[in-house]
Design a protein around this motif. Structure first.
Motif, PDB file in Angstrom:
ATOM      1  N   SER A   1       0.824  -1.212   0.000  1.00 30.06           N
ATOM      2  CA  SER A   1       0.000   0.000   0.000  1.00 30.06           C
ATOM      3  C   SER A   1       0.858   1.261   0.000  1.00 30.06           C
TER       4      SER A   1
ATOM      5  N   ALA B   1     -12.178  -4.475   4.552  1.00 33.46           N
ATOM      6  CA  ALA B   1     -11.059  -5.407   4.434  1.00 33.46           C
ATOM      7  C   ALA B   1     -10.980  -6.350   5.628  1.00 33.46           C
TER       8      ALA B   1
ATOM      9  N   SER C   1      -9.320 -11.148  -3.318  1.00 34.45           N
ATOM     10  CA  SER C   1      -8.780 -10.270  -4.356  1.00 34.45           C
ATOM     11  C   SER C   1      -9.928  -9.549  -5.049  1.00 34.45           C
TER      12      SER C   1
ATOM     13  N   SER D   1     -10.972  -6.383  -3.834  1.00 34.35           N
ATOM     14  CA  SER D   1     -11.379  -5.348  -2.877  1.00 34.35           C
ATOM     15  C   SER D   1     -12.804  -4.845  -3.087  1.00 34.35           C
ATOM     16  N   SER D   2     -12.974  -3.596  -3.513  1.00 38.04           N
ATOM     17  CA  SER D   2     -14.313  -2.994  -3.566  1.00 38.04           C
ATOM     18  C   SER D   2     -15.260  -3.760  -4.487  1.00 38.04           C
TER      19      SER D   2
ATOM     20  N   TRP E   1     -16.579  -6.442  -2.239  1.00 41.36           N
ATOM     21  CA  TRP E   1     -17.431  -5.911  -1.184  1.00 41.36           C
ATOM     22  C   TRP E   1     -18.806  -5.527  -1.721  1.00 41.36           C
TER      23      TRP E   1
ATOM     24  N   ASP F   1      -5.769   1.050  -0.837  1.00 38.61           N
ATOM     25  CA  ASP F   1      -6.565  -0.176  -0.821  1.00 38.61           C
ATOM     26  C   ASP F   1      -5.923  -1.286  -1.650  1.00 38.61           C
TER      27      ASP F   1
ATOM     28  N   ALA G   1      -5.691  -4.622  -0.082  1.00 35.33           N
ATOM     29  CA  ALA G   1      -6.897  -5.457  -0.122  1.00 35.33           C
ATOM     30  C   ALA G   1      -7.007  -6.213  -1.440  1.00 35.33           C
ATOM     31  N   ASN G   2      -6.416  -5.660  -2.493  1.00 31.76           N
ATOM     32  CA  ASN G   2      -6.455  -6.341  -3.788  1.00 31.76           C
ATOM     33  C   ASN G   2      -5.572  -7.582  -3.795  1.00 31.76           C
TER      34      ASN G   2
ATOM     35  N   ALA H   1      -5.319  -9.487  -0.939  1.00 29.25           N
ATOM     36  CA  ALA H   1      -5.680 -10.088   0.345  1.00 29.25           C
ATOM     37  C   ALA H   1      -5.543 -11.603   0.345  1.00 29.25           C
TER      38      ALA H   1
ATOM     39  N   GLN I   1      -7.214  -7.663  -9.849  1.00 29.88           N
ATOM     40  CA  GLN I   1      -8.565  -7.161 -10.088  1.00 29.88           C
ATOM     41  C   GLN I   1      -9.188  -7.896 -11.270  1.00 29.88           C
TER      42      GLN I   1
ATOM     43  N   THR J   1     -17.606   3.545  -2.296  1.00 31.01           N
ATOM     44  CA  THR J   1     -17.302   2.596  -1.217  1.00 31.01           C
ATOM     45  C   THR J   1     -17.838   3.095   0.114  1.00 31.01           C
TER      46      THR J   1
END
Length: 494
Positions: free
Chosen positions: A37, A84, A90, A92-93, A96, A239, A242-243, A245, A332, A399
């Protein structure tokens, strides 16, 4: 040949990928997750590239706007960290929104994030080539040469990102160490020179410089507003942890902590760097007109040898940052392809059994970057890169709104990251900040072309979305389970 692979690691099984499909290898430790990050934010690189524009629009006094951006982006990071801490997949948003709103909304998150990251890779590597590498080796300014060097950099990064996630972690950790060293050494050296030689001026901190007398300075979209762009364009990408993760150890704790810590660390280090640079300016008018003002300040105060050392360190830092962005973008694409929601998803979802990385998804980022460099003329490419600064603000705003809508459906994990009773006021404050940030980004008079490009990317996504709705609608109707990588998410009552 690349084939879907299920990780068969013994001992404690990590959070699994959706429906036991293709999985990534969990190799990133806590500091490496933070480094990813922090390297994406790349504060020294961001200031290196935007300080000149800030001097030209807001003047030296504009550095104080950095603090506002730090506070605002930290609020957003706290909200992002809440997600997160509950869904460690993988994408992230994209993940979610897909799981907490619906797959159709999640797809839009994913599409915008993919293009933000894909364009950011080109932006970083273009800056590496033209602003750091070419001056370092003594090459004259030449757009065609810079593009060729950028393509070579993209190829090298793709090879390294494909080779190993562990290697990615090592390189980005090294890049973060170098970047922190750059900031620390320069802050101490510049302040020392100013104190002992009286060659700087503390009054620079309140000077408007070349903007003195500008009648539109305080107007909407004027110089003062534009000065905030330095913080808004630099303090993004937190973030990215989080990608990745699914490749992090103990992701429910390490990822959210890395997200927040990276923004705070970048904010503090960046502000100290800005103070030192600004105080060290001897001739504001001359520095404001320089093509590379940060390097010019270093050269004036510390000499050409230190300038060369700085450029060499910046080259490595930007290279590491570019690797992080490419890796995040490939994950992503991988995450969306795994759910059959991305073009050529059968290829993009494959994980190589030897490297444990999504090779085709990574090569896609390389191809997109090369095509953009070959097809777009200088001005068009610049507009595209500028447009990418608007995309993260849109994504972060969406988000925060998502969090405000679904927060009551989220349970707190024992020992995991949580804002507790402060979550609601922080989320509301973050939303207010995002609205302000979007206003700042869209109001400058030269932002029209960038706004049109963003609208065009959304329209392009709409075409592919319509294709899925007509020919493969079922993939947008249901969501893979996610296994224990989706933690403490409470299903809404019908």
């Amino acid at each position: 040949m690349s084939t879907p692979l299920t990780d068969s690691s013994p001992a404690e099984p990590p959070p699994s990928a959706p429906d036991s499909g293709p999985e990534l290898q969990r190799t990133l430790g806590g500091f490496q997750v933070f480094a990813i990050s922090f390297a994406f934010i790349s504060v020294a690189v961001g200031i290196f590239g935007t300080y000149g524009e800030m001097l030209a629009t807001a003047g030296p006094v504009g550095i104080w706007l950095w603090l506002i951006a730090v506070v605002g982006q930290t609020l957003v990071a706290l909200v992002v960290a809440q997600f997160a801490a509950r869904i460690a997949l993988s994408g992230s948003s994209y993940q979610w929104a897909s799981r907490l709103a619906n797959p159709k909304i999640g797809w839009l998150f994913g599409w915008l994030t993919f293009w933000f990251l894909a364009i950011a890779v080109v932006a970083l590597d273009s800056a590496l080539a033209s602003q750091a590498f070419m001056p370092l080796v003594g090459m004259d300014e030449n757009e065609d040469t810079a593009r060729i060097i950028t393509v070579v950099i993209l190829i090298l990064q793709a090879i390294l990102v494909i080779a190993s996630t562990r290697l990615l972690g090592l390189i980005t950790s090294g890049a973060v160490g170098v970047e922190l060293a750059i900031v620390a050494v320069l802050v101490v050296a510049l302040i020392g020179v100013v104190v002992f030689t009286s060659s700087g001026d503390v009054s620079n901190l309140t000077s408007r410089g070349v903007t003195e007398g500008n009648s539109s300075y305080y107007a909407i979209g004027g110089g003062l507003t534009a000065g905030m762009l330095m913080g808004l364009t630099t303090l993004v990408g937190f973030d990215s942890a989080a990608n990745l993760a699914e490749e992090a150890k103990d992701p429910f704790r390490s990822v959210p902590r890395a997200i927040v810590a990276s923004v705070v660390a970048a904010g503090v280090a960046g502000f100290l760097f800005l103070i030192a640079l600004t105080v060290a300016i001897e001739d504001i008018d001359a520095i404001s007109k320089s093509g590379s003002p940060v390097a010019a300040i270093i050269r004036d105060q510390l000499g050409p040898v230190m300038e060369r050392i700085l450029l060499a360190a910046i080259v490595f830092a930007i290279f590491g940052a570019g690797m992080v962005v490419m890796a995040a973008c490939s994950r992503q694409a991988f995450a969306m392809a795994r759910d059959q929601r991305f073009p050529a998803h059968k290829l993009m979802r494959k994980v190589n059994p030897r490297t444990q990385t999504p090779i085709f998804a990574t090569l896609l980022i390389l191809v997109v970057g090369v095509v953009l460099l070959l097809v777009l003329p200088g001005d068009a490419l610049l507009k595209l890169i500028t447009a990418s600064t608007l995309l993260p603000a849109i994504i972060y705003g969406a988000t925060v709104i998502l969090y405000l809508v679904v927060r009551k459906r989220l349970e707190h994990k024992e020992g995991g990251f949580s804002l507790g009773r402060f979550e609601m006021p922080i989320a509301v404050a973050a939303l207010i900040w995002v609205v302000v940030a979007l206003f700042v980004l869209v109001t400058p008079g030269d932002s029209t072309a960038s706004n049109v490009i963003v609208a065009g990317l959304i329209l392009l996504g709409g075409v592919y979305f319509a294709k899925m709705m007509i020919f493969n609608r079922e993939v947008l109707e249901t969501e893979p389970s996610g296994g224990d990588a989706v933690d403490a998410v409470v299903e809404s009552t019908e």
